[in-house]
Design an enzyme around this catalytic site. Sequence first.
Site, PDB file in Angstrom:
ATOM      1  N   CYS A 104       0.895  -1.157   0.000  1.00 29.83           N
ATOM      2  CA  CYS A 104       0.000   0.000   0.000  1.00 29.83           C
ATOM      3  C   CYS A 104       0.927   1.199   0.000  1.00 29.83           C
ATOM      4  O   CYS A 104       1.577   1.488   1.006  1.00 29.83           O
ATOM      5  CB  CYS A 104      -0.906   0.036   1.219  1.00 29.83           C
ATOM      6  SG  CYS A 104      -1.820   1.582   1.312  1.00 29.83           S
ATOM      7  N   CYS A 107      -0.492   4.149   2.569  1.00 25.09           N
ATOM      8  CA  CYS A 107      -0.473   3.967   4.028  1.00 25.09           C
ATOM      9  C   CYS A 107      -0.201   2.508   4.362  1.00 25.09           C
ATOM     10  O   CYS A 107       0.909   2.042   4.213  1.00 25.09           O
ATOM     11  CB  CYS A 107      -1.749   4.487   4.667  1.00 25.09           C
ATOM     12  SG  CYS A 107      -3.261   4.110   3.762  1.00 25.09           S
ATOM     13  N   SER A 108      -1.213   1.789   4.799  1.00 26.84           N
ATOM     14  CA  SER A 108      -0.964   0.396   5.198  1.00 26.84           C
ATOM     15  C   SER A 108      -2.190  -0.472   4.964  1.00 26.84           C
ATOM     16  O   SER A 108      -2.459  -1.375   5.748  1.00 26.84           O
ATOM     17  CB  SER A 108      -0.551   0.352   6.665  1.00 26.84           C
ATOM     18  OG  SER A 108      -1.555   0.974   7.447  1.00 26.84           O
ATOM     19  N   CYS A 109      -2.961  -0.189   3.902  1.00 24.91           N
ATOM     20  CA  CYS A 109      -4.158  -0.978   3.617  1.00 24.91           C
ATOM     21  C   CYS A 109      -3.750  -2.440   3.426  1.00 24.91           C
ATOM     22  O   CYS A 109      -2.740  -2.732   2.785  1.00 24.91           O
ATOM     23  CB  CYS A 109      -4.867  -0.453   2.385  1.00 24.91           C
ATOM     24  SG  CYS A 109      -5.410   1.249   2.599  1.00 24.91           S
TER      25      CYS A 109
HETATM   26 FE    FE Z   1      -3.344   2.206   2.847  1.00 25.31          FE
END
Ligand code: FE
Length: 196
Positions: A104, A107-109
Amino acid sequence: MAKTKPAPVESETAIRVRALEAILIEKGLIDPKAIDALVDTYETKVGPRNGAKVVARAWFDPAYKQRLLADATSAIKELGFSGMQGEDMVVVENTDSVHNVIVCTLCSCYPWPTLGLPPVWYKSAPYRARTVSDPRGVLKEFGTILPEDVEVRVWDTTAELRYLVLPKRPAGSEALGEEALAALVTRDSMIGVTVL
Ligand code: FE
């Protein structure tokens, strides 16, 4: 990867959660070690075992694999895994000619129902940037060296769409049952940074 620099921008929610955690620790209401243990459990134990079951079913049952590749959200739901951060799933299949990696960049999906919580390195700035600019270099850091003729595809997960890699079934696993197959599947292979 050793580099675990935190993301440069923290969301308001993340800041609030950290503030709340600090207060609870200060008041002695929670033990930070217990929280770390809980996070580790969901990162490495409980979470990814769901994804492993999905992968094993796909290896074991060709009709299921077809459904999984055509409509991952529904096929994953068949096994009982659905919900937050897993509403819109796409499964990408590794073959002899294509290797898939998920990231991602923003961000951190991450697909929570099938993989649990994202590992720290997945959220790190170097992984997010370099997986796009130098995927083979990143894979190498995980000990994954692919033949030059294998195409590496990088999938950028978003809040709307979350990917899961269907790793190649390991050679010699032909006689194994579904449960034994699931035991072979690792979290990192479903992110696509390693092969089995
Ligand atoms: Fe994300």
